[in-house]
Design a protein around this motif. Structure first.
Motif, PDB file in Angstrom:
ATOM      1  N   ARG A 270      90.180   9.461  32.016  1.00 21.32           N
ATOM      2  CA  ARG A 270      90.759  10.786  31.803  1.00 21.32           C
ATOM      3  C   ARG A 270      91.314  10.945  30.393  1.00 21.32           C
ATOM      4  O   ARG A 270      91.342  12.046  29.844  1.00 21.32           O
ATOM      5  CB  ARG A 270      91.872  11.034  32.820  1.00 21.32           C
ATOM      6  CG  ARG A 270      91.386  11.219  34.242  1.00 21.32           C
ATOM      7  CD  ARG A 270      90.640  12.526  34.415  1.00 21.32           C
ATOM      8  NE  ARG A 270      90.192  12.706  35.797  1.00 21.32           N
ATOM      9  CZ  ARG A 270      89.431  13.707  36.207  1.00 21.32           C
ATOM     10  NH1 ARG A 270      88.996  14.615  35.336  1.00 21.32           N
ATOM     11  NH2 ARG A 270      89.065  13.796  37.477  1.00 21.32           N
ATOM     12  N   PHE A 271      91.770   9.843  29.777  1.00 19.85           N
ATOM     13  CA  PHE A 271      92.325   9.925  28.435  1.00 19.85           C
ATOM     14  C   PHE A 271      91.279  10.356  27.407  1.00 19.85           C
ATOM     15  O   PHE A 271      91.612  10.760  26.301  1.00 19.85           O
ATOM     16  CB  PHE A 271      92.929   8.573  28.017  1.00 19.85           C
ATOM     17  CG  PHE A 271      91.934   7.448  27.951  1.00 19.85           C
ATOM     18  CD1 PHE A 271      91.188   7.214  26.808  1.00 19.85           C
ATOM     19  CD2 PHE A 271      91.752   6.611  29.041  1.00 19.85           C
ATOM     20  CE1 PHE A 271      90.273   6.176  26.745  1.00 19.85           C
ATOM     21  CE2 PHE A 271      90.842   5.556  28.988  1.00 19.85           C
ATOM     22  CZ  PHE A 271      90.097   5.344  27.840  1.00 19.85           C
ATOM     23  N   ALA A 272      90.012  10.279  27.779  1.00 23.28           N
ATOM     24  CA  ALA A 272      88.931  10.608  26.855  1.00 23.28           C
ATOM     25  C   ALA A 272      88.217  11.902  27.215  1.00 23.28           C
ATOM     26  O   ALA A 272      87.175  12.198  26.659  1.00 23.28           O
ATOM     27  CB  ALA A 272      87.923   9.468  26.824  1.00 23.28           C
ATOM     28  N   GLN A 273      88.779  12.706  28.114  1.00 21.30           N
ATOM     29  CA  GLN A 273      88.054  13.900  28.558  1.00 21.30           C
ATOM     30  C   GLN A 273      88.293  15.114  27.674  1.00 21.30           C
ATOM     31  O   GLN A 273      87.610  16.130  27.813  1.00 21.30           O
ATOM     32  CB  GLN A 273      88.427  14.248  29.998  1.00 21.30           C
ATOM     33  CG  GLN A 273      89.832  14.781  30.184  1.00 21.30           C
ATOM     34  CD  GLN A 273      90.115  15.160  31.631  1.00 21.30           C
ATOM     35  OE1 GLN A 273      89.233  15.129  32.486  1.00 21.30           O
ATOM     36  NE2 GLN A 273      91.353  15.532  31.912  1.00 21.30           N
ATOM     37  N   GLY A 274      89.258  15.023  26.741  1.00 22.46           N
ATOM     38  CA  GLY A 274      89.519  16.156  25.872  1.00 22.46           C
ATOM     39  C   GLY A 274      90.314  17.254  26.548  1.00 22.46           C
ATOM     40  O   GLY A 274      90.685  17.156  27.717  1.00 22.46           O
ATOM     41  N   LYS A 275      90.566  18.326  25.785  1.00 23.14           N
ATOM     42  CA  LYS A 275      91.405  19.415  26.277  1.00 23.14           C
ATOM     43  C   LYS A 275      90.646  20.697  26.566  1.00 23.14           C
ATOM     44  O   LYS A 275      91.216  21.648  27.113  1.00 23.14           O
ATOM     45  CB  LYS A 275      92.511  19.704  25.259  1.00 23.14           C
ATOM     46  CG  LYS A 275      93.454  18.523  25.038  1.00 23.14           C
ATOM     47  CD  LYS A 275      94.532  18.853  24.016  1.00 23.14           C
ATOM     48  CE  LYS A 275      95.469  17.675  23.814  1.00 23.14           C
ATOM     49  NZ  LYS A 275      96.517  17.965  22.802  1.00 23.14           N
ATOM     50  N   ASN A 276      89.383  20.758  26.207  1.00 20.05           N
ATOM     51  CA  ASN A 276      88.587  21.960  26.426  1.00 20.05           C
ATOM     52  C   ASN A 276      88.398  22.180  27.925  1.00 20.05           C
ATOM     53  O   ASN A 276      87.795  21.353  28.615  1.00 20.05           O
ATOM     54  CB  ASN A 276      87.222  21.793  25.739  1.00 20.05           C
ATOM     55  CG  ASN A 276      86.351  23.026  25.833  1.00 20.05           C
ATOM     56  OD1 ASN A 276      86.272  23.668  26.865  1.00 20.05           O
ATOM     57  ND2 ASN A 276      85.677  23.343  24.752  1.00 20.05           N
TER      58      ASN A 276
ATOM     59  N   GLY B 291      86.111  19.597  17.759  1.00 19.94           N
ATOM     60  CA  GLY B 291      87.212  20.185  18.503  1.00 19.94           C
ATOM     61  C   GLY B 291      87.690  19.337  19.644  1.00 19.94           C
ATOM     62  O   GLY B 291      88.825  19.483  20.089  1.00 19.94           O
ATOM     63  N   ASP B 292      86.853  18.432  20.132  1.00 21.03           N
ATOM     64  CA  ASP B 292      87.225  17.632  21.295  1.00 21.03           C
ATOM     65  C   ASP B 292      86.614  16.243  21.192  1.00 21.03           C
ATOM     66  O   ASP B 292      85.761  15.847  21.961  1.00 21.03           O
ATOM     67  CB  ASP B 292      86.744  18.313  22.580  1.00 21.03           C
ATOM     68  CG  ASP B 292      87.888  18.514  23.561  1.00 21.03           C
ATOM     69  OD1 ASP B 292      88.948  17.910  23.368  1.00 21.03           O
ATOM     70  OD2 ASP B 292      87.717  19.282  24.517  1.00 21.03           O
ATOM     71  N   GLY B 293      87.067  15.488  20.199  1.00 24.41           N
ATOM     72  CA  GLY B 293      86.620  14.115  20.095  1.00 24.41           C
ATOM     73  C   GLY B 293      87.199  13.288  21.239  1.00 24.41           C
ATOM     74  O   GLY B 293      88.228  13.640  21.813  1.00 24.41           O
TER      75      GLY B 293
END
Length: 507
Positions: A291-297, A446-448
């Motif tokens: 989940r820490f790598a799922q981004g905010k988009n 925008g979402d690395g």
């Protein structure tokens, strides 16, 4: 499965590639040529014609940096051979232009400093592909110096090849550094390509161009005669339409090379990657969700949630993984890359042909300064300048950073996550959708995500498969595992892929 027409795969591209249906993947193309339904030289001509229509010119995709002038003749000669034909018989492939081939094409890494780098030799990985029947169609454009010249670069741009464009939206990035390889496959200019990765250079362009990309375990595939960045992290890998095609190519590419010490155990770990592919390969698997790598988009998260639902439906048990602090790992990685780049590029430049006048990194910096009007139109060479000042490979600062980076990403990172919950693999979005190209300000993803960096620094395998679309733009799903776990990752990726079309766009 057949495409309506060769290359008719991306919105906005010509639908008039061929008067008949051709296979839309490498495996079926090879089968058609083995059966005599398709001639290798005819296929090469078809691709060359399509490249001329869609890739060149001011509005072209600029995926192909140079075509192999001998490709048609090589394909015709291959067709005349009577001996047993290999598993890649007649398959035209695009090779990233930091990998040497014996064809009359220089290996430039996208730099004007290397336009005379005509070595007339195959890198061992290319020799393996050629021995299996592949034809080098041409060289793929790339982020110059594999995106290690400047922290402010625009992915997919090189002084030799210009800017590679994303075929789904030409105003957006194709990512990098294996931009041309990814776009060639996505746009139907070839059904398979070879990229290289240090950190994200296969998996990011694969994801944003809607194809499959595999970064193998470091040491499974030879790096000899590949323009280097890092002995710790560099590796070639396949970029294809399907997971089966990636498995097919990896089976040919993998193997030990006496010149590359990292590959000493490759033959022992090499496997029959096709044999393990099965639609039920996810059943009973335990998958960690990063989940820490799922981004905010929110749209990306929605597509990811749909992908997780598919994994559950296919019989996988999902385990949530909430946090991972990658800051210290990233700092150590940068020290490692700077030090290894200086050593590696100095060694590489020192053995290039006499036509290459830049014999070390200091000379390369001077060359770019002298040719700034062409080389530094949009960004500088700050990474080069830092690398000149980096610790040597015997310096305790480098040795400590290398040990710390490997431990944080491997033993304390991926290995610990897998062991804690008895997991078979980890998943996350590969990266967010393609961002707008901005040559003035450089890349602005925008979402690395941190998923790919963990695998890159650890030297572990990372498979990206198409996951769905966000507002019409492709995004990828990453499968990451322990060292040498390519058979399991390919099997899981195949099962996910075979369950049906990827999730529709979030909006």
């Amino acid at each position: 499965m057949l495409a309506a027409l060769l290359g008719a795969c991306v919105p906005g591209l010509s639908q008039a590639a061929s008067p008949q249906a051709w296979p839309d993947n490498a495996t079926d193309l090879v089968a058609a040529m083995h059966a005599g339904r398709l001639a290798p030289d005819s296929l090469v001509r078809r691709y060359r014609a399509r490249i001329a229509r869609t890739d060149a010119g001011p509005d072209g995709l600029h995926a192909i940096l140079a075509l192999n002038p001998d490709a048609v003749a090589q394909a015709a000669a291959l067709a005349r051979m009577r001996r047993v034909r290999g598993p890649l018989y007649g398959l035209p492939i695009v090779v990233k232009d930091n990998i040497e081939t014996r064809d009359p094409l220089p290996t430039t890494a996208g730099s004007l400093a290397l336009v005379g780098n005509l070595t007339h030799r195959d890198a061992p990985v290319i020799a393996r592909l050629r021995a299996a029947g592949a034809i080098v169609l041409g060289k793929g454009n790339l982020s110059e110096w594999a995106n290690f010249r400047s922290a402010h670069a625009s992915s997919g741009w090189s002084a030799v090849g210009g800017l590679t464009r994303n075929p789904y939206d030409r105003a957006r990035t194709a990512c990098g550094s294996s931009a041309g390889s990814a776009v060639a496959v996505a746009a139907g200019l070839a059904m398979a390509a070879i990229g290289t990765e240090t950190n994200g250079s296969i998996t990011c362009p694969a994801a944003v161009n809607g194809i499959v990309g595999l970064k193998p375990t470091v040491g499974l595939v030879s790096r000899t005669f590949v323009v280097p960045i890092s002995t710790s992290q560099d590796t070639p890998g396949p970029m294809t339409r399907t997971v089966r095609d990636a498995a097919l190519l990896l089976g040919v590419m993998a193997g030990s090379d006496p010149v590359d010490p990292a590959t000493a155990d490759a033959d022992r770990h090499r496997a029959d990657y096709l044999a393990g592919l099965a639609p039920d390969a996810l059943r009973g698997r335990r998958i960690g969700v990063m989940r820490f790598a799922q981004g905010k988009n929110p749209d990306l998260r929605a597509v990811f949630d749909t992908a997780l639902a598919r994994l559950r439906a296919l019989g996988a048990t999902l385990v949530e993984i909430g946090t991972f602090d990658a800051k210290t790992m990233g700092e150590a990685e940068l020290t490692v890359l700077l030090s290894e780049f200086r050593a590696g590029v100095n060694a590489y430049l020192a053995q290039t042909p006499a036509a290459v006048k830049t014999r070390d990194l200091t000379a390369l910096i001077a060359f770019d300064t002298e040719h700034a009007d062409r080389e530094m139109t949009w960004f500088g060479q700050d990474m080069f300048e830092k690398a000149v000042q980096a610790p040597t490979l015997s310096d305790p600062a480098y040795l400590t950073a290398r040990t710390d980076a490997r431990r944080l990403a491997g033993a304390a990172g991926i290995d610990a996550m897998l062991a804690h919950d008895r997991l078979d693999a980890l998943v996350a979005p590969t990266i967010g959708p393609a961002w707008m190209t901005d040559p003035v300000l450089g890349d602005r993803p925008g979402d690395g995500t941190g998923a790919g960096t963990l695998a890159a620094v650890a030297g572990y395998p990372h498979l990206s498969v198409p996951m769905g679309r966000v507002r019409g733009l492709p995004v990828g799903l990453s499968f990451i595992g322990a060292a040498w776990s390519e058979p399991a990752l390919l099997a899981m990726g195949y099962a996910y892929e075979q369950a049906g079309p990827v999730a529709p766009a979030a909006r």
